[in-house]
Design a protein around this motif. Sequence first.
Motif, mmCIF file in Angstrom:
data_model
loop_
_atom_site.group_PDB
_atom_site.id
_atom_site.type_symbol
_atom_site.label_atom_id
_atom_site.label_comp_id
_atom_site.label_asym_id
_atom_site.label_seq_id
_atom_site.Cartn_x
_atom_site.Cartn_y
_atom_site.Cartn_z
ATOM 1 N N TRP A 12 0.755 -1.052 -0.054
ATOM 2 C CA TRP A 12 -0.035 0.123 -0.027
ATOM 3 C C TRP A 12 0.998 1.208 -0.087
ATOM 4 C CZ3 TRP A 12 -4.924 -0.005 -1.365
ATOM 5 C CH2 TRP A 12 -5.789 -0.873 -1.231
ATOM 6 N N ALA A 13 1.950 1.361 0.764
ATOM 7 C CA ALA A 13 2.855 2.390 0.844
ATOM 8 C C ALA A 13 3.133 3.145 -0.632
ATOM 9 C CB ALA A 13 4.142 2.123 1.707
ATOM 10 N N PRO A 14 3.684 2.301 -1.721
ATOM 11 C CA PRO A 14 3.935 2.775 -2.882
ATOM 12 C C PRO A 14 2.676 3.384 -3.666
ATOM 13 C CG PRO A 14 4.694 0.698 -2.818
ATOM 14 C CD PRO A 14 4.031 0.817 -1.480
ATOM 15 N N ALA A 15 1.418 2.753 -3.512
ATOM 16 C CA ALA A 15 0.115 3.017 -3.889
ATOM 17 C C ALA A 15 0.100 4.714 -2.960
ATOM 18 C CB ALA A 15 -0.870 2.181 -3.591
ATOM 19 N N VAL A 16 -0.102 4.601 -1.780
ATOM 20 C CA VAL A 16 -0.206 5.991 -1.418
ATOM 21 C C VAL A 16 0.802 7.087 -1.812
ATOM 22 C CG1 VAL A 16 -0.416 7.014 0.851
ATOM 23 C CG2 VAL A 16 -1.305 4.859 0.754
ATOM 24 N N GLN A 17 1.927 6.757 -2.031
ATOM 25 C CA GLN A 17 2.787 7.869 -2.291
ATOM 26 C C GLN A 17 2.575 8.263 -3.644
ATOM 27 O OE1 GLN A 17 6.758 6.359 -2.370
ATOM 28 N NE2 GLN A 17 7.851 8.266 -2.469
ATOM 29 N N SER A 88 -4.396 7.463 -13.133
ATOM 30 C CA SER A 88 -4.654 7.981 -11.922
ATOM 31 C C SER A 88 -5.318 9.166 -11.994
ATOM 32 C CB SER A 88 -3.095 8.113 -11.199
ATOM 33 O OG SER A 88 -3.235 8.316 -9.865
ATOM 34 N N ILE A 89 -4.848 10.219 -12.777
ATOM 35 C CA ILE A 89 -5.374 11.519 -13.087
ATOM 36 C C ILE A 89 -6.592 11.434 -13.353
ATOM 37 C CG2 ILE A 89 -5.221 13.846 -13.850
ATOM 38 C CD1 ILE A 89 -2.004 13.289 -14.303
ATOM 39 N N ILE A 126 -11.885 12.605 -1.047
ATOM 40 C CA ILE A 126 -12.498 11.262 -1.571
ATOM 41 C C ILE A 126 -11.817 10.720 -2.634
ATOM 42 C CG2 ILE A 126 -14.762 10.627 -2.521
ATOM 43 C CD1 ILE A 126 -15.992 12.680 -0.795
ATOM 44 N N ALA A 127 -11.463 11.624 -3.625
ATOM 45 C CA ALA A 127 -10.824 11.285 -4.770
ATOM 46 C C ALA A 127 -9.568 10.468 -4.532
ATOM 47 C CB ALA A 127 -10.473 12.408 -5.997
ATOM 48 N N PHE A 128 -8.803 11.059 -3.457
ATOM 49 C CA PHE A 128 -7.586 10.190 -3.162
ATOM 50 C C PHE A 128 -8.005 8.712 -2.707
ATOM 51 C CE2 PHE A 128 -4.886 9.206 0.585
ATOM 52 C CZ PHE A 128 -3.642 9.156 -0.005
ATOM 53 N N VAL A 129 -8.817 8.711 -1.593
ATOM 54 C CA VAL A 129 -9.237 7.552 -1.233
ATOM 55 C C VAL A 129 -9.677 6.467 -2.262
ATOM 56 C CG1 VAL A 129 -11.045 6.143 0.285
ATOM 57 C CG2 VAL A 129 -9.898 8.421 0.994
ATOM 58 N N VAL A 130 -10.397 6.866 -3.279
ATOM 59 C CA VAL A 130 -10.842 5.896 -4.402
ATOM 60 C C VAL A 130 -9.487 5.625 -5.163
ATOM 61 C CG1 VAL A 130 -12.095 5.998 -6.526
ATOM 62 C CG2 VAL A 130 -13.162 6.891 -4.283
ATOM 63 N N THR A 131 -8.427 6.703 -5.416
ATOM 64 C CA THR A 131 -7.710 6.468 -6.366
ATOM 65 C C THR A 131 -6.415 5.682 -5.885
ATOM 66 O OG1 THR A 131 -7.984 8.541 -7.327
ATOM 67 C CG2 THR A 131 -5.780 7.876 -7.808
ATOM 68 N N VAL A 132 -6.130 5.483 -4.497
ATOM 69 C CA VAL A 132 -5.190 4.511 -3.898
ATOM 70 C C VAL A 132 -5.375 3.287 -4.345
ATOM 71 C CG1 VAL A 132 -4.354 3.724 -1.984
ATOM 72 C CG2 VAL A 132 -4.446 6.157 -1.831
ATOM 73 N N PRO A 133 -6.352 2.512 -4.246
ATOM 74 C CA PRO A 133 -6.521 1.205 -4.781
ATOM 75 C C PRO A 133 -6.376 1.116 -6.196
ATOM 76 C CG PRO A 133 -8.432 1.638 -3.571
ATOM 77 C CD PRO A 133 -7.692 3.070 -3.673
ATOM 78 N N LYS A 136 -2.652 1.219 -6.434
ATOM 79 C CA LYS A 136 -1.958 -0.286 -6.136
ATOM 80 C C LYS A 136 -2.338 -1.229 -6.994
ATOM 81 C CE LYS A 136 -2.185 -3.338 -2.159
ATOM 82 N NZ LYS A 136 -1.991 -4.597 -2.974
ATOM 83 N N TRP A 137 -3.609 -1.320 -7.663
ATOM 84 C CA TRP A 137 -3.493 -2.469 -8.782
ATOM 85 C C TRP A 137 -2.581 -2.032 -9.988
ATOM 86 C CZ3 TRP A 137 -5.529 -1.630 -13.864
ATOM 87 C CH2 TRP A 137 -5.703 -2.884 -14.463
ATOM 88 N N MET A 138 -2.358 -0.893 -10.337
ATOM 89 C CA MET A 138 -1.560 -0.588 -11.524
ATOM 90 C C MET A 138 0.029 -0.862 -11.015
ATOM 91 S SD MET A 138 -3.244 2.604 -13.073
ATOM 92 C CE MET A 138 -1.740 3.451 -13.313
ATOM 93 N N ILE A 139 0.492 -0.482 -9.883
ATOM 94 C CA ILE A 139 1.663 -0.706 -9.470
ATOM 95 C C ILE A 139 2.079 -2.469 -9.407
ATOM 96 C CG2 ILE A 139 3.501 -0.726 -7.608
ATOM 97 C CD1 ILE A 139 2.352 2.478 -7.201
#
Length: 153
Positions: A12-17, A88-89, A126-133, A136-139
């Motif tokens: 999750w850390a790389p996805a959050v970053q 992501s954007i 809200i966009a941040f919370v939705v975009t993290v997964p 994560k999926w892409m990474i």
Amino acid sequence: MEQHERHTSHGWAPAVQATLHCLTGCAIGEVLGMVIGTALGWDNLPTTVLAIVLAFFFGYSLTLRGVLKAGLGFRAALRVALAADTLSIAVMELIDNGVIALWPDAMDAELADVLFWASLAISLVIAFVVTVPVNKWMIGRGKGHAVVHQYHH
């Protein structure tokens, strides 16, 4: 060591970053676009379009800056930025603008209104919370910011 690297690169850390990176560019573009459009008295649609265009511009620019610093040529760096940031954007902008569009009176709020800034801040969270997964999926598949990561070493 290899197992540790595999674990951290798919955690999750790389996805959050990556999402924080995306959020920074999107927020700069969104705020600037909304401020410019609102200050000029533009209607909602052109203001929103400007904010989205600037969000993509600043999102890509932040990635380009880092990849160019790593020594990649402009065309190759642009390809990396497009591959790393587009989904992501796009997700962040869809959610962010969707929340604002659905928020009662947010589209008509003026720069001096608390509603303008509150709805923008909350929509970005809200966009941040939705975009993290999504990141994560892409990474996890070697896409998105996993492509950029190789140029940071």
